[in-house]
Design a protein around this motif. Structure first.
Motif, PDB file in Angstrom:
ATOM      1  N   ASN A 195      37.066 -10.317  55.774  1.00  0.00           N
ATOM      2  CA  ASN A 195      35.664 -10.762  55.715  1.00  0.00           C
ATOM      3  C   ASN A 195      35.325 -11.816  56.762  1.00  0.00           C
ATOM      4  N   GLU A 196      36.095 -11.900  57.837  1.00  0.00           N
ATOM      5  CA  GLU A 196      35.820 -12.838  58.916  1.00  0.00           C
ATOM      6  C   GLU A 196      35.827 -12.108  60.247  1.00  0.00           C
ATOM      7  N   ILE A 197      35.054 -12.637  61.192  1.00  0.00           N
ATOM      8  CA  ILE A 197      35.066 -12.138  62.553  1.00  0.00           C
ATOM      9  C   ILE A 197      34.938 -13.332  63.494  1.00  0.00           C
ATOM     10  N   VAL A 198      35.643 -13.278  64.605  1.00  0.00           N
ATOM     11  CA  VAL A 198      35.575 -14.315  65.633  1.00  0.00           C
ATOM     12  C   VAL A 198      34.798 -13.726  66.805  1.00  0.00           C
ATOM     13  N   LEU A 199      33.751 -14.429  67.227  1.00  0.00           N
ATOM     14  CA  LEU A 199      32.853 -13.915  68.270  1.00  0.00           C
ATOM     15  C   LEU A 199      32.761 -14.873  69.451  1.00  0.00           C
ATOM     16  N   ASN A 200      32.849 -14.324  70.653  1.00  0.00           N
ATOM     17  CA  ASN A 200      32.608 -15.071  71.877  1.00  0.00           C
ATOM     18  C   ASN A 200      31.092 -15.185  72.022  1.00  0.00           C
ATOM     19  N   VAL A 201      30.567 -16.397  72.006  1.00  0.00           N
ATOM     20  CA  VAL A 201      29.119 -16.589  72.097  1.00  0.00           C
ATOM     21  C   VAL A 201      28.722 -17.273  73.404  1.00  0.00           C
ATOM     22  N   SER A 202      29.526 -17.064  74.449  1.00  0.00           N
ATOM     23  CA  SER A 202      29.163 -17.612  75.760  1.00  0.00           C
ATOM     24  C   SER A 202      28.001 -16.807  76.326  1.00  0.00           C
ATOM     25  N   TYR A 203      27.280 -17.412  77.240  1.00  0.00           N
ATOM     26  CA  TYR A 203      26.162 -16.704  77.864  1.00  0.00           C
ATOM     27  C   TYR A 203      26.654 -15.525  78.700  1.00  0.00           C
ATOM     28  N   GLN A 204      27.888 -15.601  79.215  1.00  0.00           N
ATOM     29  CA  GLN A 204      28.437 -14.508  80.004  1.00  0.00           C
ATOM     30  C   GLN A 204      28.772 -13.289  79.130  1.00  0.00           C
ATOM     31  N   ALA A 205      29.090 -13.515  77.865  1.00  0.00           N
ATOM     32  CA  ALA A 205      29.490 -12.430  76.968  1.00  0.00           C
ATOM     33  C   ALA A 205      28.339 -11.878  76.138  1.00  0.00           C
ATOM     34  N   THR A 206      27.180 -12.529  76.185  1.00  0.00           N
ATOM     35  CA  THR A 206      26.052 -12.124  75.336  1.00  0.00           C
ATOM     36  C   THR A 206      24.791 -11.903  76.162  1.00  0.00           C
TER      37      THR A 206
ATOM     38  N   THR B 250      34.655 -21.819  76.817  1.00  0.00           N
ATOM     39  CA  THR B 250      34.091 -20.621  76.206  1.00  0.00           C
ATOM     40  C   THR B 250      33.851 -20.886  74.719  1.00  0.00           C
ATOM     41  N   PRO B 251      32.587 -20.906  74.273  1.00  0.00           N
ATOM     42  CA  PRO B 251      32.322 -21.154  72.848  1.00  0.00           C
ATOM     43  C   PRO B 251      32.582 -19.904  72.009  1.00  0.00           C
ATOM     44  N   TYR B 252      33.286 -20.084  70.909  1.00  0.00           N
ATOM     45  CA  TYR B 252      33.544 -19.026  69.941  1.00  0.00           C
ATOM     46  C   TYR B 252      33.056 -19.492  68.589  1.00  0.00           C
ATOM     47  N   ILE B 253      32.606 -18.543  67.760  1.00  0.00           N
ATOM     48  CA  ILE B 253      32.269 -18.870  66.376  1.00  0.00           C
ATOM     49  C   ILE B 253      33.103 -17.997  65.443  1.00  0.00           C
ATOM     50  N   VAL B 254      33.437 -18.568  64.295  1.00  0.00           N
ATOM     51  CA  VAL B 254      34.089 -17.813  63.224  1.00  0.00           C
ATOM     52  C   VAL B 254      33.020 -17.598  62.167  1.00  0.00           C
ATOM     53  N   VAL B 255      32.838 -16.337  61.756  1.00  0.00           N
ATOM     54  CA  VAL B 255      31.750 -15.964  60.853  1.00  0.00           C
ATOM     55  C   VAL B 255      32.307 -15.349  59.580  1.00  0.00           C
ATOM     56  N   TRP B 256      31.765 -15.768  58.448  1.00  0.00           N
ATOM     57  CA  TRP B 256      32.038 -15.129  57.162  1.00  0.00           C
ATOM     58  C   TRP B 256      31.091 -13.936  57.067  1.00  0.00           C
ATOM     59  N   VAL B 257      31.642 -12.749  56.984  1.00  0.00           N
ATOM     60  CA  VAL B 257      30.837 -11.528  56.990  1.00  0.00           C
ATOM     61  C   VAL B 257      30.372 -11.202  55.568  1.00  0.00           C
TER      62      VAL B 257
ATOM     63  N   GLU C 261      34.201  -2.807  62.329  1.00  0.00           N
ATOM     64  CA  GLU C 261      35.566  -2.410  62.663  1.00  0.00           C
ATOM     65  C   GLU C 261      36.394  -3.581  63.210  1.00  0.00           C
ATOM     66  N   TYR C 262      35.739  -4.689  63.570  1.00  0.00           N
ATOM     67  CA  TYR C 262      36.445  -5.866  64.065  1.00  0.00           C
ATOM     68  C   TYR C 262      36.575  -6.963  63.002  1.00  0.00           C
ATOM     69  N   VAL C 263      36.134  -6.697  61.801  1.00  0.00           N
ATOM     70  CA  VAL C 263      36.176  -7.673  60.714  1.00  0.00           C
ATOM     71  C   VAL C 263      37.545  -7.622  60.042  1.00  0.00           C
ATOM     72  N   GLN C 264      38.149  -8.801  59.855  1.00  0.00           N
ATOM     73  CA  GLN C 264      39.422  -8.900  59.150  1.00  0.00           C
ATOM     74  C   GLN C 264      39.279  -9.950  58.052  1.00  0.00           C
TER      75      GLN C 264
END
Length: 150
Positions: A44-55, A23-30, A39-42
């Motif tokens: 200034n960062e957020i971790v996102l599931n970028v799998s095709y099943q989740a997007t 499962t690919p995840y990315i960490v993003v600087w917001v 509301e999910y930013v902590q």
């Protein structure tokens, strides 16, 4: 001028994760240029599931990553400039790659941007909250770090 290798590396690692059954995840600087559920930013960062099943409608271009995903059962658009991606990794193994946060190039700020109503609303909200357009937010210091997300 040389183009960045970052979007190519992100696409390659995303494909590797997918092909390997991870499962690919990315960490993003917001920043003001990202459109993510705040509301999910902590820190200034957020971790996102970028799998095709989740997007839905996932696109990883040379400039940005965009897709729609469900947060709390509600479908929301997500837009992340490539420069704001801090890392991409496989959730199951933690293998991946970290990147420097890069400022958005001036050409991207002045050039045509595809219209996304969610981004327009988010940007208008942020400008109204800050009271000033173009206020710089603090950038992360130090090296990017990876976390295991369970």
């Amino acid at each position: 001028m040389t183009s960045s290798t970052k979007p190519y590396m992100i696409r390659a690692l995303h494909e590797w994760c997918t092909d390997s059954g991870y499962t690919p995840y990315i960490v993003v600087w917001v920043s003001e240029h990202t459109d993510v559920p705040r509301e999910y930013v902590q820190k200034n960062e957020i971790v996102l599931n970028v799998s095709y099943q989740a997007t839905q409608h996932m696109q990883i271009s040379n400039d940005a990553i965009s897709f729609a995903a469900r947060f709390g059962g509600v479908s929301r658009p997500v837009y992340v400039p490539i420069g704001n991606v801090m890392s991409i990794f496989a959730r199951e193994t933690g293998e991946g790659m970290g990147f420097e946060v890069e400022p958005l190039p001036e050409s991207a700020l002045k050039g045509p941007v595809p219209f996304n109503p969610a981004v327009a609303k988010s940007s208008a909200r942020e400008e109204g909250e800050e009271g000033e357009e173009g206020v710089d937010r603090p950038r992360p210091s130090g090296k990017p770090s990876l976390r295991i997300v369970k």
